[in-house]
Structure formats: C-alpha cells, structure tokens
Scaffold this motif. Structure first.
Motif, PDB file in Angstrom:
ATOM      1  N   ALA A   8      44.601   0.807 -51.752  1.00  9.62           N
ATOM      2  CA  ALA A   8      44.929  -0.495 -51.169  1.00  9.62           C
ATOM      3  C   ALA A   8      44.782  -0.450 -49.650  1.00  9.62           C
ATOM      4  CB  ALA A   8      46.351  -0.904 -51.549  1.00  9.62           C
ATOM      5  N   PHE A   9      45.211   0.651 -49.057  1.00 10.94           N
ATOM      6  CA  PHE A   9      45.098   0.809 -47.603  1.00 10.94           C
ATOM      7  C   PHE A   9      43.644   0.788 -47.157  1.00 10.94           C
ATOM      8  CE2 PHE A   9      44.302   3.826 -44.123  1.00 10.94           C
ATOM      9  CZ  PHE A   9      44.904   3.136 -43.088  1.00 10.94           C
ATOM     10  N   HIS A  10      42.815   1.607 -47.796  1.00  8.91           N
ATOM     11  CA  HIS A  10      41.407   1.687 -47.391  1.00  8.91           C
ATOM     12  C   HIS A  10      40.682   0.353 -47.593  1.00  8.91           C
ATOM     13  CE1 HIS A  10      41.223   5.877 -46.283  1.00  8.91           C
ATOM     14  NE2 HIS A  10      41.898   6.180 -47.363  1.00  8.91           N
ATOM     15  N   ALA A  11      40.921  -0.278 -48.727  1.00 13.13           N
ATOM     16  CA  ALA A  11      40.273  -1.570 -49.001  1.00 13.13           C
ATOM     17  C   ALA A  11      40.738  -2.630 -48.010  1.00 13.13           C
ATOM     18  CB  ALA A  11      40.574  -2.002 -50.438  1.00 13.13           C
ATOM     19  N   SER A  12      42.021  -2.651 -47.738  1.00 10.25           N
ATOM     20  CA  SER A  12      42.573  -3.644 -46.814  1.00 10.25           C
ATOM     21  C   SER A  12      42.094  -3.411 -45.393  1.00 10.25           C
ATOM     22  CB  SER A  12      44.106  -3.616 -46.859  1.00 10.25           C
ATOM     23  OG  SER A  12      44.564  -3.975 -48.138  1.00 10.25           O
ATOM     24  N   LEU A  13      42.070  -2.164 -44.964  1.00 13.45           N
ATOM     25  CA  LEU A  13      41.621  -1.861 -43.608  1.00 13.45           C
ATOM     26  C   LEU A  13      40.165  -2.274 -43.425  1.00 13.45           C
ATOM     27  CD1 LEU A  13      42.321  -0.703 -40.857  1.00 13.45           C
ATOM     28  CD2 LEU A  13      41.664   1.554 -41.717  1.00 13.45           C
ATOM     29  N   GLU A  14      39.342  -2.015 -44.411  1.00 15.42           N
ATOM     30  CA  GLU A  14      37.936  -2.435 -44.329  1.00 15.42           C
ATOM     31  C   GLU A  14      37.824  -3.952 -44.213  1.00 15.42           C
ATOM     32  OE1 GLU A  14      35.021  -0.733 -44.031  1.00 15.42           O
ATOM     33  OE2 GLU A  14      36.345   0.971 -43.697  1.00 15.42           O
ATOM     34  N   ARG A  15      38.589  -4.664 -45.011  1.00 15.47           N
ATOM     35  CA  ARG A  15      38.574  -6.129 -44.944  1.00 15.47           C
ATOM     36  C   ARG A  15      39.016  -6.622 -43.571  1.00 15.47           C
ATOM     37  NH1 ARG A  15      42.124  -8.614 -49.364  1.00 15.47           N
ATOM     38  NH2 ARG A  15      41.233 -10.543 -48.539  1.00 15.47           N
ATOM     39  N   LEU A  16      40.042  -6.009 -43.021  1.00 17.41           N
ATOM     40  CA  LEU A  16      40.541  -6.403 -41.706  1.00 17.41           C
ATOM     41  C   LEU A  16      39.504  -6.131 -40.616  1.00 17.41           C
ATOM     42  CD1 LEU A  16      44.172  -5.057 -42.023  1.00 17.41           C
ATOM     43  CD2 LEU A  16      43.527  -7.455 -41.757  1.00 17.41           C
TER      44      LEU A  16
END
Length: 64
Positions: A8-16
C-alpha cells in the motif's frame, strides 16, 4: 511492516509522486492501514527533497 502495508505504501507513494492522487485519497483506499500509511507517506514526502548528492572525494588521501 506487513506485506500489505508495504504494498500500500509503495503504490500510494507512486501515485502521489505522479500527481494522480492526494494523501487523503491514498489513505482512504487502504483503511485497514490508514494511520500507519499516513505517517509513512508524510515522512517519505518530507524526505523527498533531500535527494542524495555525490561527494567529491578527490582531495581525500587513501589510507589516511
């Protein structure tokens, strides 16, 4: 850190970083990890401007 939280962290950081989502949207997408995810993302975004720089070691004597 659980694998779910890490994903979730990696996916969210990429989106941000791509500007595809805001922090609250990313956290809302992962309610089961909301508190931890928010803290991790805030820290990661705060550290982003501190990009690593190369260090000039040409003036350093070896073995000194």
């Amino acid at each position: 850190m659980s694998r779910e939280l890490e994903a979730a962290f990696h996916a969210s950081l990429e989106r941000l970083l791509r500007g595809e989502a805001k922090l609250d949207e990313c956290v809302d997408d992962h309610q089961q990890h909301a508190d931890d995810l928010r803290q991790l993302l805030v820290i990661a975004l705060d550290l982003k401007p501190l990009a690593p720089t190369s260090i000039d070691t040409s003036g350093v004597e070896s073995g000194a």
